[in-house]
Structures are given as C-alpha cells and as structure tokens.
Design a protein around this motif. Structure first.
Motif, PDB file in Angstrom:
ATOM      1  N   SER A 154     -10.912  -4.988   2.229  1.00 27.81           N
ATOM      2  CA  SER A 154     -10.571  -4.722   0.822  1.00 27.81           C
ATOM      3  C   SER A 154      -9.793  -3.408   0.683  1.00 27.81           C
ATOM      4  O   SER A 154      -8.963  -3.268  -0.220  1.00 27.81           O
ATOM      5  CB  SER A 154     -11.839  -4.678  -0.034  1.00 27.81           C
ATOM      6  N   GLN A 155     -10.036  -2.441   1.559  1.00 24.93           N
ATOM      7  CA  GLN A 155      -9.290  -1.172   1.514  1.00 24.93           C
ATOM      8  C   GLN A 155      -7.865  -1.324   2.036  1.00 24.93           C
ATOM      9  O   GLN A 155      -6.948  -0.662   1.563  1.00 24.93           O
ATOM     10  CB  GLN A 155     -10.010  -0.105   2.335  1.00 24.93           C
ATOM     11  N   ASP A 169      -6.056  -4.426   2.514  1.00 23.23           N
ATOM     12  CA  ASP A 169      -5.257  -5.571   2.067  1.00 23.23           C
ATOM     13  C   ASP A 169      -4.770  -5.333   0.639  1.00 23.23           C
ATOM     14  O   ASP A 169      -5.143  -6.046  -0.294  1.00 23.23           O
ATOM     15  CB  ASP A 169      -6.079  -6.859   2.146  1.00 23.23           C
ATOM     16  N   ASN A 170      -3.917  -4.302   0.452  1.00 26.84           N
ATOM     17  CA  ASN A 170      -3.310  -4.038  -0.854  1.00 26.84           C
ATOM     18  C   ASN A 170      -1.957  -3.342  -0.659  1.00 26.84           C
ATOM     19  O   ASN A 170      -1.629  -2.868   0.427  1.00 26.84           O
ATOM     20  CB  ASN A 170      -4.245  -3.196  -1.749  1.00 26.84           C
ATOM     21  N   ASP A 171      -1.183  -3.298  -1.724  1.00 31.46           N
ATOM     22  CA  ASP A 171       0.179  -2.751  -1.636  1.00 31.46           C
ATOM     23  C   ASP A 171       0.201  -1.257  -1.350  1.00 31.46           C
ATOM     24  O   ASP A 171       1.086  -0.766  -0.648  1.00 31.46           O
ATOM     25  CB  ASP A 171       0.936  -3.024  -2.935  1.00 31.46           C
ATOM     26  N   THR A 172      -0.755  -0.519  -1.872  1.00 26.48           N
ATOM     27  CA  THR A 172      -0.780   0.928  -1.657  1.00 26.48           C
ATOM     28  C   THR A 172      -0.945   1.253  -0.182  1.00 26.48           C
ATOM     29  O   THR A 172      -0.239   2.109   0.364  1.00 26.48           O
ATOM     30  CB  THR A 172      -1.923   1.573  -2.467  1.00 26.48           C
ATOM     31  N   TYR A 173      -1.867   0.580   0.481  1.00 27.73           N
ATOM     32  CA  TYR A 173      -2.076   0.807   1.915  1.00 27.73           C
ATOM     33  C   TYR A 173      -0.822   0.428   2.700  1.00 27.73           C
ATOM     34  O   TYR A 173      -0.417   1.128   3.622  1.00 27.73           O
ATOM     35  CB  TYR A 173      -3.286   0.009   2.398  1.00 27.73           C
TER      36      TYR A 173
END
Length: 159
Positions: free
Chosen positions: A144-145, A147-151
C-alpha cells in the motif's frame, strides 16, 4: 538728527561684471570676447532602418528543425551565420524509467499471492497460520505504501 545717504552700498557685483574683471586683456589693451566652448557630440538614436546595419546581441523567437518554438540569440562575438543559442544542451531530452519500481511492486504482489496460498494450505496449524498472516500484513502494508503515484515519482530514474 537726520542723515542722508547717497549711492549704492552693494558690495556684490553682478556675474557679468565679475566675468569682465577676470577676462585677460589682449595686446591692444581691450578685453577679449568670451569664447564659446564647443559642446561635445551627444548620443543620438538612429533606427535600424536609417542605419542600414543589422543590430547584434538580440534575442528573438523562431522555430527549430522540429517546428517547436525556440529562443535564438544573435551573439556579436560569433560569426553571423552561427545563430544558435550558446547553450545548445538546453534541449536535451530526459526520460524517466519506473521499471525498477514496477518490478518491486510486482514482486510484492506475487509474495502476497504466495502467502495467501500458504495460509489456505496450512489449514489446521494455528501457529503457522498466525505467522503467515503476520507476514501477509507486512507485505500488504508495504504494497500500500509503494503502489501509488507519489512513490513512483519519487523513485523514478531519469536519464
């Protein structure tokens, strides 16, 4: 007692009087006429059309070989045919690679699937199931940390 005063008691003379007193006498004994000094030439605006010369050191907007807008600079120190901007590396292309981040996320998803399968197959062993569920919770938290655009943006490799 009344007093009568006649005459001018002004001690200051006018500018012209002082100027005449200071002027030297020429050979004939007459005062010389004041000389008019020449005023040096002053700068004057001459338009490009009137001068006939092409100005140097100018910026202008034009199109590059791909038809995109580009700022050009006419450097007076360069030959007239070299009209490119001094810093030609300003148009380098930069590519971003998120492949490493994508592979990392795929590995976490695979690990999650494996842990879910191991939990289903463990069945009766509660100690083993608790250990696998703890590992599964860690993997889901990490997933969850990441798998996002920011990461993805923060871990993109630019070249």
């Amino acid at each position: 007692m009344a007093m009568e005063i006649n005459g001018s008691y002004s001690t200051q003379t006018g500018y012209l009087d002082r100027l005449r007193e200071e002027q030297p006498l020429d050979k004939t004994g007459k005062t010389q006429e004041p000389r008019e000094e020449k005023i040096p030439a002053q700068d004057e605006y001459i338009s490009r059309e009137q001068s006939g010369a092409k100005p140097t050191g100018l910026y202008w907007i034009g199109e590059d070989e791909n038809g995109r807008r580009k700022i050009f600079y006419d450097d007076p120190k360069k030959p007239a045919d070299a009209k490119e901007m001094p810093d030609e590396k300003a148009e380098e292309k930069c590519t971003g690679d998120t492949g490493k981040v994508d592979r990392e996320i795929e590995q976490l998803k695979e690990k999650k699937k494996q842990l879910e399968q191991q939990i289903q197959s463990a069945g009766g062993d509660s100690k083993k199931v608790q250990e696998l569920e703890r590992k599964l919770a860690q993997v889901e938290n990490e997933l969850s940390q990441k798998d996002n655009d920011t990461y993805r943006r923060n871990n993109t490799i630019f070249s």
